[in-house]
Design a protein around this motif. Sequence first.
Motif: not given
Length: 517
Positions: A63-69, A71-88
């Motif tokens: 659920v937390a990863l969905q919230r990250v997505a 907040r970041n344009g619906g994606i968590r792709a490498a090199g993009m803010p969604g991945h950075e926030a997921s890793a954080r």
Amino acid sequence: MPLPPVRPSRRVAVVAAIAALAAAGSMTSASAAGPGDARTDTTRLARTLVREVSGRAAFRHLVALQRVADRNGGIRAAGMPGHEASARYVAERLTAAGYRVSRQEFTFDDYDFLAQTLGETAPGRKALHPLIARFSASTPVGGVTAPLAVVPTGTDATPGCEAGDYAGAAYDGRIALIAAGGCTNTVKQKAAAEAGAIAALINTNNPAENMVLRTRLTAADVRIPVASISKKEADGLVADAASGPVTLHLELRGRARKATTFNLLADTPTGRADRTVVVGAHLDGVTEGPGINDNGSSSAMELETALRLARHFGQVRDRVRFAWWSAEEHGDLGSGVYVSRLGPQDLRDTALYLNFDMIGSPNYARMVYDGDDSDHEGAGPGPAGSAQIEKVFTDFHASRGLPTVGRDFDGRSDYGPFIAAGIPAGGETSGSNLIKTETWARLFGGVAGQPLDWCYHQRCDDVRNPNKTIFDQLGDGMAWAVGRFAVDVSDVTGPNPAARAVTAWTPAALASADEED
């Protein structure tokens, strides 16, 4: 909805069954250990983790990863803010639990999607939905209008792969529609270009007729703009072309660039470094959706397993290194970087690798990576010791009355670099765009003839997509294997691990996949 609770009586029965099997030697390398022998408790930590790791708790991380997505344009792709926030999110919890957390940065070739539109302009007018291939050539701004030319398939197992496939028809100045299969799409577009085509459309040809999977081309061999389209839309174009000329308007534009990302690594503060157990799942998703099953499911369960293991650092005899890889969707780049940076001693010190990729597929098969490949034709066995890893998983699930099937090591996940370096590997998956067979439907339920995950690489791979039953079951398998190998790896490594054959590895050693991973 939360996962239904396991009744205490069932939990007690399950744990008792596991203990009985362990005592009989079916889950451990111990065969005739006597009182006081350290090997008699090689499954105690595993049993504890199975009790403590729950699908309900791990789903909160999803659920937390969905919230990250969100907040970041619906994606968590490498090199993009969604991945950075997921890793954080992952790193903060690991650090608080007492892990030694680090980032392993690297750069990679990426590609920005600037335009991907397609429409039929004659004989009718209708909009279609292409996905531009990664590293495709670009059309001019505003696109091109050109006739459609369908490359015949017939009984050809390699449609559009050879010059002869284009004989007998005109392709000069046309947009070629080519069926998938038989060779890489890089080869197909090159053959089409040599026949005179100005662009190529690849029919995804997936039984889920609306599914479109982005393809990845080898940049150095790209000749013309390329996009993939769904089977339904491709079949419609073929039907229209059978009735007369079809004209298309196509705009495909992209831009290659360098991007920076990182793997997230977390080490237990206890355990022998020369018996390191690496546990990995890729944290990045694709640009087409939030990537909750692929691969938020494994990432979330890995985090929950690590957090529960932190309560038992004192029992860890073999160091466990949890890894959340990046850029897997670009060709297993993160795991490749990790393995390529291991020195000879580091390679020998890596006892084994456990890989988890998509453990919540809605139309699932309960799959364990096939360490010896002896039960069916496949892509080849893993390095020595991989069969023992497979057995740990299959025996565990069998103890619960849960059948499993083998999954080939076919290079479509992060085990690839480890296997190439000679490191024993194993793990679990519930499937991606593989099609469920009638046999699998009888074993696991679900819908035969459809993908194991019909939201694979689609926008609908959100928090509503994962199947919580298989998520919980494969999560228990993960907990069991982590606890088991954190205590004893001897059946995998053998009595003299330093004598194992390992190989220095570079990313060029892996052939690039045609399809996005």
